[in-house]
Design an enzyme around this catalytic site. Structure first.
Site, mmCIF file in Angstrom:
data_model
loop_
_atom_site.group_PDB
_atom_site.id
_atom_site.type_symbol
_atom_site.label_atom_id
_atom_site.label_comp_id
_atom_site.label_asym_id
_atom_site.label_seq_id
_atom_site.Cartn_x
_atom_site.Cartn_y
_atom_site.Cartn_z
ATOM 1 N N ASP A 199 -0.171 5.207 0.791
ATOM 2 C CA ASP A 199 -0.460 6.201 1.828
ATOM 3 C C ASP A 199 -0.650 5.514 3.183
ATOM 4 O O ASP A 199 -1.519 4.656 3.338
ATOM 5 C CB ASP A 199 -1.721 6.985 1.478
ATOM 6 C CG ASP A 199 -1.561 7.804 0.207
ATOM 7 O OD1 ASP A 199 -0.533 8.473 0.068
ATOM 8 O OD2 ASP A 199 -2.467 7.758 -0.646
ATOM 9 N N ASP A 235 -1.490 -0.549 6.038
ATOM 10 C CA ASP A 235 -1.758 0.023 7.361
ATOM 11 C C ASP A 235 -3.230 0.017 7.726
ATOM 12 O O ASP A 235 -3.583 0.414 8.833
ATOM 13 C CB ASP A 235 -1.248 1.469 7.413
ATOM 14 C CG ASP A 235 -2.055 2.395 6.504
ATOM 15 O OD1 ASP A 235 -2.129 2.094 5.295
ATOM 16 O OD2 ASP A 235 -2.615 3.392 6.990
ATOM 17 N N ASP A 277 0.876 -1.169 0.000
ATOM 18 C CA ASP A 277 0.000 0.000 0.000
ATOM 19 C C ASP A 277 0.919 1.227 0.000
ATOM 20 O O ASP A 277 2.110 1.119 0.280
ATOM 21 C CB ASP A 277 -0.892 -0.031 1.243
ATOM 22 C CG ASP A 277 -1.628 1.275 1.462
ATOM 23 O OD1 ASP A 277 -2.347 1.697 0.548
ATOM 24 O OD2 ASP A 277 -1.438 1.882 2.537
#
Length: 226
Positions: free
Chosen positions: A14, A175, A12
């Site tokens: 961001d 995240d 991922d």
């Protein structure tokens, strides 16, 4: 010839590789202000990072009609581009500690391929890669333009197809719960990171969790039993 199977590490962006929350929050504030709406709280905005804009915006503005939602989406895109242009992507979306070194170390291994699965647009990802000098780093780049929003497994399934890597030889670092649920749905190992926008308690679909990029090499060795 090596007997080691080809492996794929999907990231991922961001909240995992770069901390872009300043631009995300700033752009969201500008988009909502221009529409005459109160800006959603910081926690709410960061809580939906990773979803595609057409999916997250109705969550942040549940009372807005379709026309207003379309303006909010476009307003966010325009504001994000403007904010990024003011500082440059490397400053507005800085790497988390250890991220660049981790990418370089993995990229140097001939049996490991790197990929990206992000809620960003292709244009946004291209700008970020250019800003950080990551051209040629990721052999597969999956973006919001061409897929259903996370946690649908489409991005990961396409990455596996692009690279010819089997699901058991792939991992997804992210995240958010959306990343981990996407990994689970695609049959790949999800590695949750603790430094991003969702709390550890939200990463229930993660197979593993790490608190720093320094922990990644040993974990990959364990997962793949090197």
């Amino acid at each position: 010839m090596s007997d080691t199977p080809l492996r794929l590490v999907i990231f991922d962006v961001d909240g995992t590789l770069v901390d872009s929350q300043s631009d995300i929050l700033g752009a969201m504030h500008l988009a909502f202000s221009n529409e005459g709406l109160p800006t959603p709280p910081r926690a709410e905005v960061l809580g939906v990072v990773g979803l595609s804009l057409d999916v997250l915006m109705p969550q942040l503005a549940p009372d807005a009609d379709s026309a207003a939602l379309a303006r909010l989406v476009q307003g966010y895109k325009d504001a994000y581009m403007s904010l990024r242009a003011q500082q440059g992507g490397a400053i507005s979306s800085p790497f988390y500690p250890g991220a660049r070194d981790a990418l370089a170390a993995l990229h140097a291994q001939p049996d490991i391929l790197l990929g990206v699965a992000t809620g960003k647009s292709k244009r946004g990802l291209d700008k970020l890669i250019e800003a950080h000098g990551l051209e040629g780093m990721f052999v597969t780049q999956q973006v919001a333009d061409f897929h259903p929003s996370k946690p649908h497994p489409s991005m990961i399934l396409q990455a596996l197809s692009d690279t010819g890597v089997d699901a058991e030889n792939a991992v997804m670092l992210g995240d958010t719960s959306f990343d981990m649920e996407m990994a689970q749905a695609a049959g790949v190992t999800g590695i949750g990171v603790s430094w991003g926008y969702h709390t550890a308690a939200q990463l229930t679909a993660a197979k593993h969790r790490i608190d720093s990029f320094d922990a990644l090499p040993a974990l990959l060795d364990t997962i793949w039993k090197v």
